[in-house]
Design a protein around this motif. Structure first.
Motif, PDB file in Angstrom:
ATOM      1  N   PRO A 176      29.452  48.177  43.223  1.00 55.71           N
ATOM      2  CA  PRO A 176      30.375  46.994  43.507  1.00 55.71           C
ATOM      3  C   PRO A 176      29.713  46.121  44.512  1.00 55.71           C
ATOM      4  CG  PRO A 176      31.150  49.238  43.604  1.00 55.71           C
ATOM      5  CD  PRO A 176      30.004  49.605  43.316  1.00 55.71           C
ATOM      6  N   GLU A 177      29.023  46.633  45.419  1.00 58.74           N
ATOM      7  CA  GLU A 177      28.308  45.786  46.384  1.00 58.74           C
ATOM      8  C   GLU A 177      27.271  44.660  45.746  1.00 58.74           C
ATOM      9  OE1 GLU A 177      28.126  49.144  46.549  1.00 58.74           O
ATOM     10  OE2 GLU A 177      29.832  49.271  48.127  1.00 58.74           O
ATOM     11  N   GLU A 178      26.534  45.262  44.510  1.00 59.80           N
ATOM     12  CA  GLU A 178      25.531  44.295  44.178  1.00 59.80           C
ATOM     13  C   GLU A 178      26.458  43.229  43.221  1.00 59.80           C
ATOM     14  OE1 GLU A 178      21.905  47.209  43.338  1.00 59.80           O
ATOM     15  OE2 GLU A 178      23.462  47.261  41.728  1.00 59.80           O
ATOM     16  N   GLN A 179      27.384  43.597  42.443  1.00 64.12           N
ATOM     17  CA  GLN A 179      28.412  42.735  41.776  1.00 64.12           C
ATOM     18  C   GLN A 179      28.833  41.696  42.884  1.00 64.12           C
ATOM     19  OE1 GLN A 179      31.720  44.139  39.686  1.00 64.12           O
ATOM     20  NE2 GLN A 179      31.837  42.250  38.404  1.00 64.12           N
ATOM     21  N   GLY A 180      29.315  42.264  43.902  1.00 59.23           N
ATOM     22  CA  GLY A 180      29.935  41.253  44.925  1.00 59.23           C
ATOM     23  C   GLY A 180      29.140  40.232  45.559  1.00 59.23           C
ATOM     24  N   ALA A 181      27.765  40.878  45.714  1.00 57.64           N
ATOM     25  CA  ALA A 181      26.748  39.858  46.069  1.00 57.64           C
ATOM     26  C   ALA A 181      26.349  38.687  45.009  1.00 57.64           C
ATOM     27  CB  ALA A 181      25.431  40.530  46.429  1.00 57.64           C
ATOM     28  N   ALA A 182      26.186  39.225  43.882  1.00 57.64           N
ATOM     29  CA  ALA A 182      26.017  38.201  42.902  1.00 57.64           C
ATOM     30  C   ALA A 182      27.175  37.277  42.411  1.00 57.64           C
ATOM     31  CB  ALA A 182      25.819  39.124  41.355  1.00 57.64           C
ATOM     32  N   LEU A 183      28.124  37.806  42.598  1.00 60.32           N
ATOM     33  CA  LEU A 183      29.539  36.925  42.549  1.00 60.32           C
ATOM     34  C   LEU A 183      29.620  35.659  43.695  1.00 60.32           C
ATOM     35  CD1 LEU A 183      32.292  39.398  41.386  1.00 60.32           C
ATOM     36  CD2 LEU A 183      31.371  37.412  40.079  1.00 60.32           C
ATOM     37  N   GLU A 184      29.023  36.335  45.040  1.00 59.13           N
ATOM     38  CA  GLU A 184      28.956  35.347  46.008  1.00 59.13           C
ATOM     39  C   GLU A 184      28.027  34.263  45.998  1.00 59.13           C
ATOM     40  OE1 GLU A 184      28.416  35.872  50.902  1.00 59.13           O
ATOM     41  OE2 GLU A 184      27.154  37.212  49.679  1.00 59.13           O
ATOM     42  N   LEU A 185      26.900  34.738  45.353  1.00 58.38           N
ATOM     43  CA  LEU A 185      25.765  33.620  45.178  1.00 58.38           C
ATOM     44  C   LEU A 185      26.153  32.526  43.865  1.00 58.38           C
ATOM     45  CD1 LEU A 185      22.177  33.978  45.825  1.00 58.38           C
ATOM     46  CD2 LEU A 185      22.951  32.709  43.547  1.00 58.38           C
ATOM     47  N   ILE A 186      26.505  33.174  43.057  1.00 64.54           N
ATOM     48  CA  ILE A 186      26.831  32.323  41.992  1.00 64.54           C
ATOM     49  C   ILE A 186      28.101  31.371  41.863  1.00 64.54           C
ATOM     50  CG2 ILE A 186      27.617  32.157  39.382  1.00 64.54           C
ATOM     51  CD1 ILE A 186      24.661  33.313  39.877  1.00 64.54           C
ATOM     52  N   THR A 187      28.987  31.889  42.914  1.00 65.91           N
ATOM     53  CA  THR A 187      30.154  31.042  43.068  1.00 65.91           C
ATOM     54  C   THR A 187      29.926  29.880  43.961  1.00 65.91           C
ATOM     55  OG1 THR A 187      31.768  32.999  42.749  1.00 65.91           O
ATOM     56  CG2 THR A 187      32.533  31.180  44.330  1.00 65.91           C
ATOM     57  N   ALA A 188      28.836  30.199  45.006  1.00 68.07           N
ATOM     58  CA  ALA A 188      28.566  29.328  45.958  1.00 68.07           C
ATOM     59  C   ALA A 188      27.499  28.268  45.398  1.00 68.07           C
ATOM     60  CB  ALA A 188      27.728  29.816  47.238  1.00 68.07           C
ATOM     61  N   GLY A 189      26.791  28.617  44.496  1.00 66.78           N
ATOM     62  CA  GLY A 189      25.965  28.011  43.471  1.00 66.78           C
ATOM     63  C   GLY A 189      26.556  26.850  42.567  1.00 66.78           C
ATOM     64  N   MET A 190      27.862  27.449  42.036  1.00 69.34           N
ATOM     65  CA  MET A 190      28.555  26.539  41.140  1.00 69.34           C
ATOM     66  C   MET A 190      29.253  25.429  42.078  1.00 69.34           C
ATOM     67  SD  MET A 190      28.492  27.374  38.105  1.00 69.34           S
ATOM     68  CE  MET A 190      29.553  26.245  37.585  1.00 69.34           C
ATOM     69  N   GLU A 191      29.574  25.899  43.173  1.00 65.54           N
ATOM     70  CA  GLU A 191      30.314  24.744  44.112  1.00 65.54           C
ATOM     71  C   GLU A 191      29.134  23.966  44.580  1.00 65.54           C
ATOM     72  OE1 GLU A 191      32.513  24.311  48.526  1.00 65.54           O
ATOM     73  OE2 GLU A 191      32.971  25.877  47.078  1.00 65.54           O
ATOM     74  N   LEU A 192      27.909  24.018  44.622  1.00 70.52           N
ATOM     75  CA  LEU A 192      26.914  23.264  45.324  1.00 70.52           C
ATOM     76  C   LEU A 192      26.450  22.309  44.112  1.00 70.52           C
ATOM     77  CD1 LEU A 192      24.688  22.536  47.198  1.00 70.52           C
ATOM     78  CD2 LEU A 192      23.248  24.284  46.081  1.00 70.52           C
ATOM     79  N   TRP A 193      26.514  22.821  42.739  1.00 75.74           N
ATOM     80  CA  TRP A 193      26.164  22.050  41.588  1.00 75.74           C
ATOM     81  C   TRP A 193      27.384  20.883  41.461  1.00 75.74           C
ATOM     82  CZ3 TRP A 193      23.370  19.326  38.583  1.00 75.74           C
ATOM     83  CH2 TRP A 193      23.594  18.929  37.197  1.00 75.74           C
ATOM     84  N   ASN A 194      28.515  21.613  41.427  1.00 74.44           N
ATOM     85  CA  ASN A 194      29.796  20.499  40.752  1.00 74.44           C
ATOM     86  C   ASN A 194      29.991  19.644  42.113  1.00 74.44           C
ATOM     87  OD1 ASN A 194      30.370  21.729  38.483  1.00 74.44           O
ATOM     88  ND2 ASN A 194      31.500  23.519  39.218  1.00 74.44           N
ATOM     89  N   PHE A 195      29.494  19.760  43.222  1.00 77.66           N
ATOM     90  CA  PHE A 195      29.953  18.668  44.161  1.00 77.66           C
ATOM     91  C   PHE A 195      28.544  18.180  45.050  1.00 77.66           C
ATOM     92  CE2 PHE A 195      33.666  21.773  43.878  1.00 77.66           C
ATOM     93  CZ  PHE A 195      34.620  20.834  43.396  1.00 77.66           C
TER      94      PHE A 195
END
Length: 195
Positions: free
Chosen positions: A153-172
């Motif tokens: 669950p910690e690894e999935q949370g870390a992956a989701l955190e990075l991918i979510t931040a990356g999507m925001e970086l790309w989209n904006f």
């Protein structure tokens, strides 16, 4: 850095080397475009090409690979490969909508993770992504090995955190749509479409 200096950096490559340039087609639900990607030499990291402004960088984006190829050609460079690799961010975004119930598109998520790190480096915005911890490294290693079904669950949370931040970086992130050659060389004849 002035626009003329930016042109010189582009022509010579970072730190005086002529690193390889690639076109990279990014397909997302929020933003889709062709970007230019700089392959790092030796131990140098890769990064997405950006054009420096007074207080930030902008990503030159194109509708087609041909437009990107022409842009590079006008600066005396060539793409290392005539075609573009494709990043299917739409698959990643679909997974992010409900990660607990959807299977991880591991190849697309791995490519997105790498792209977001390269984008952040090019923009000088690495602080916009979470600091990489041992949990992030473990999640990345499992993703790289195709074992994301075994994420803790910690690894999935870390992956989701990075991918979510990356999507925001790309989209904006700030972009210049189809920059013309006069922009990089500072002639001021035309102004780019800035978004």
């Amino acid at each position: 850095m002035t626009k003329i200096e930016a042109a010189e950096v582009f022509a010579a490559g970072r730190r005086g080397r002529r690193e390889s340039l690639y076109a990279y087609r990014v397909r997302g639900l929020g933003r889709s475009a062709v970007v230019l990607w700089i392959g790092g030499e030796n131990d140098e990291p890769d990064q997405v090409l950006t054009l420096p402004e007074v207080d930030h960088c902008r990503v030159p984006v194109f509708t087609t690979v041909r437009q990107a190829r022409l842009y590079v050609s006008r600066r005396g460079r060539r793409l290392a490969c005539p075609e573009a690799d494709i990043l299917e961010l739409n698959r990643v975004e679909h997974w992010l909508e409900n990660p607990a119930r959807r299977r991880v598109p591991s190849g697309a998520v791995l490519d997105a993770w790498n792209f977001f790190e390269d984008l952040a480096r090019g923009l000088g915005e690495v602080h916009r992504l979470p600091s990489q911890s041992a949990v992030h490294n473990s999640a990345y290693e499992r993703l790289f090995g195709g074992e994301c079904a075994a994420w803790t669950p910690e690894e999935q949370g870390a992956a989701l955190e990075l991918i979510t931040a990356g999507m925001e970086l790309w989209n904006f992130c700030p972009v210049i749509v189809k920059p013309c050659s006069s922009i990089a060389f500072g002639s001021g004849r035309r102004s780019p479409k800035v978004r």
